[in-house]
Design a protein around this motif. Structure first.
Motif, short mmCIF file in Angstrom:
data_model
loop_
_atom_site.label_atom_id
_atom_site.label_comp_id
_atom_site.label_asym_id
_atom_site.label_seq_id
_atom_site.Cartn_x
_atom_site.Cartn_y
_atom_site.Cartn_z
N ILE A 47 12.65 48.93 13.16
CA ILE A 47 12.93 50.16 12.44
C ILE A 47 13.15 51.25 13.49
CG2 ILE A 47 12.05 51.89 10.82
CD1 ILE A 47 10.31 49.56 9.65
N PRO A 48 14.35 51.81 13.54
CA PRO A 48 14.64 52.81 14.58
C PRO A 48 13.87 54.11 14.37
CG PRO A 48 16.59 52.41 13.22
CD PRO A 48 15.52 51.51 12.71
N LEU A 49 13.43 54.68 15.48
CA LEU A 49 12.80 55.99 15.47
C LEU A 49 13.90 57.05 15.35
CD1 LEU A 49 10.76 54.01 16.81
CD2 LEU A 49 9.97 55.93 18.16
N ALA A 50 13.60 58.14 14.65
CA ALA A 50 14.62 59.18 14.46
C ALA A 50 14.21 60.49 15.10
CB ALA A 50 14.88 59.37 12.97
N GLY A 51 13.27 60.45 16.02
CA GLY A 51 12.82 61.67 16.67
C GLY A 51 11.51 61.44 17.39
N ALA A 52 10.96 62.52 17.91
CA ALA A 52 9.74 62.47 18.69
C ALA A 52 8.51 62.33 17.78
CB ALA A 52 9.61 63.72 19.54
N PRO A 53 7.46 61.67 18.26
CA PRO A 53 6.23 61.56 17.49
C PRO A 53 5.56 62.92 17.32
CG PRO A 53 5.91 60.67 19.69
CD PRO A 53 7.35 61.04 19.57
N PHE A 54 4.68 63.01 16.33
CA PHE A 54 4.05 64.29 16.01
C PHE A 54 2.65 64.10 15.45
CE2 PHE A 54 6.40 62.87 12.27
CZ PHE A 54 5.43 62.93 11.29
N LEU A 55 1.90 65.19 15.49
CA LEU A 55 0.69 65.33 14.70
C LEU A 55 1.01 66.34 13.62
CD1 LEU A 55 -2.28 65.49 17.24
CD2 LEU A 55 -1.58 63.57 15.79
N LYS A 56 0.66 66.04 12.39
CA LYS A 56 0.88 66.93 11.25
C LYS A 56 -0.49 67.33 10.72
CE LYS A 56 3.27 67.01 6.78
NZ LYS A 56 2.23 66.85 5.76
N TYR A 57 -0.74 68.63 10.75
CA TYR A 57 -2.02 69.16 10.26
C TYR A 57 -1.84 69.53 8.80
CZ TYR A 57 -3.43 69.67 15.16
OH TYR A 57 -3.76 69.45 16.47
N ASN A 58 -2.59 68.88 7.91
CA ASN A 58 -2.50 69.16 6.48
C ASN A 58 -3.55 70.16 6.03
OD1 ASN A 58 -0.40 67.28 6.28
ND2 ASN A 58 -1.81 65.62 5.90
N VAL A 59 -4.80 69.93 6.44
CA VAL A 59 -5.91 70.82 6.10
C VAL A 59 -6.65 71.15 7.39
CG1 VAL A 59 -8.07 71.08 4.81
CG2 VAL A 59 -6.16 69.83 3.79
N ILE A 60 -6.90 72.44 7.59
CA ILE A 60 -7.55 72.87 8.82
C ILE A 60 -8.80 73.66 8.46
CG2 ILE A 60 -7.31 74.23 10.93
CD1 ILE A 60 -4.27 73.78 10.68
N TRP A 131 -1.77 73.22 4.39
CA TRP A 131 -0.49 73.70 4.92
C TRP A 131 0.65 72.92 4.32
CZ3 TRP A 131 0.45 77.38 8.85
CH2 TRP A 131 -0.71 78.01 9.33
N GLY A 132 1.76 73.61 4.06
CA GLY A 132 2.97 72.93 3.61
C GLY A 132 3.46 71.96 4.66
N CYS A 133 3.49 72.40 5.91
CA CYS A 133 3.85 71.53 7.03
C CYS A 133 3.56 72.27 8.33
CB CYS A 133 5.31 71.11 6.96
SG CYS A 133 5.70 69.79 8.12
N ARG A 134 2.69 71.72 9.13
CA ARG A 134 2.34 72.29 10.43
C ARG A 134 2.36 71.15 11.44
NH1 ARG A 134 -2.63 76.34 11.95
NH2 ARG A 134 -2.77 75.75 14.13
N LEU A 135 3.33 71.20 12.37
CA LEU A 135 3.58 70.08 13.26
C LEU A 135 3.37 70.44 14.73
CD1 LEU A 135 7.01 68.96 11.76
CD2 LEU A 135 4.80 67.88 11.35
N GLU A 136 2.86 69.47 15.48
CA GLU A 136 2.92 69.43 16.94
C GLU A 136 3.82 68.25 17.27
OE1 GLU A 136 -0.93 69.01 18.78
OE2 GLU A 136 -1.65 70.88 17.92
N ILE A 137 5.00 68.51 17.79
CA ILE A 137 5.98 67.46 18.06
C ILE A 137 6.01 67.21 19.57
CG2 ILE A 137 8.38 66.75 17.78
CD1 ILE A 137 8.49 69.01 15.54
N TYR A 138 5.71 65.97 19.97
CA TYR A 138 5.54 65.64 21.39
C TYR A 138 6.85 65.15 21.98
CZ TYR A 138 0.81 66.28 19.93
OH TYR A 138 -0.33 66.83 19.39
N GLN A 139 7.56 66.04 22.65
CA GLN A 139 8.88 65.74 23.21
C GLN A 139 8.81 64.94 24.51
OE1 GLN A 139 11.45 66.13 21.47
NE2 GLN A 139 10.83 67.65 19.97
#
Length: 160
Positions: A47-60, A131-139
């Motif tokens: 399954i091909p990756l379509a971008g960089a991996p991330f952490l998604k914070y839903n509840v903080i 959060w609707g969407c809060r991302l840390e995207i690891y480039q």
């Protein structure tokens, strides 16, 4: 290192596969370490990756627990392994900034982004602590760039 000026970008929706967990601030590495498992599963299943991996914070809830996902974007929706979830990063406007430096500085970079957005009068997509969407995207891939001062991480927080 200096964090560049934040901007507002429009993102398309993006399917992804992830592990979800409830962690504390001290145990965030336990969920972050699952990114490699997601990548490995995707690769093993062609399954091909379509971008960089991330952490998604839903509840903080900084004093107690955080609901987080460690994920990887995919080109199309995927039926994940039973212990994983599939989801869609929502389309919309995001306040974003790219931080160059060690992950230990991401708390300060996040605070700067939040302050900037407040000064602009921007409103976050959130319902209380959710959060609707809060991302840390690891480039940056740490296996090819061992110097943490050169790691690039995009912060992308969805606006209301």
């Amino acid at each position: 290192m200096t964090t560049p000026q934040p901007t507002i970008v429009t993102r398309d929706e993006q399917p992804y596969v992830a592990y979800r967990a409830t962690v504390t601030m001290a145990s965030i590495p336990a969920i972050a370490d699952r990114i490699g498992d997601v990548v490995g599963w995707l690769m093993a299943n062609d399954i091909p990756l379509a971008g960089a991996p991330f952490l998604k914070y839903n509840v903080i809830d900084m004093g107690r627990e955080l609901e987080m996902e460690a994920g990887v974007p995919t080109q199309t929706p995927v039926d994940p392994a039973p212990e994983m979830i599939s989801g869609v990063i929502p389309a919309g406007r995001y306040a974003t900034v790219t931080h160059v430096g060690p992950p230990s500085q991401l708390v300060d970079a996040t605070a700067a982004l939040l302050t900037w957005a407040d000064q602009q009068g921007l409103t976050w997509d959130r319902d209380g602590e959710r959060w609707g969407c809060r991302l840390e995207i690891y480039q940056t891939d740490p296996t090819t760039q061992p110097d943490v001062t050169k790691w690039e991480t995009d912060l992308a927080f969805k606006l209301a």
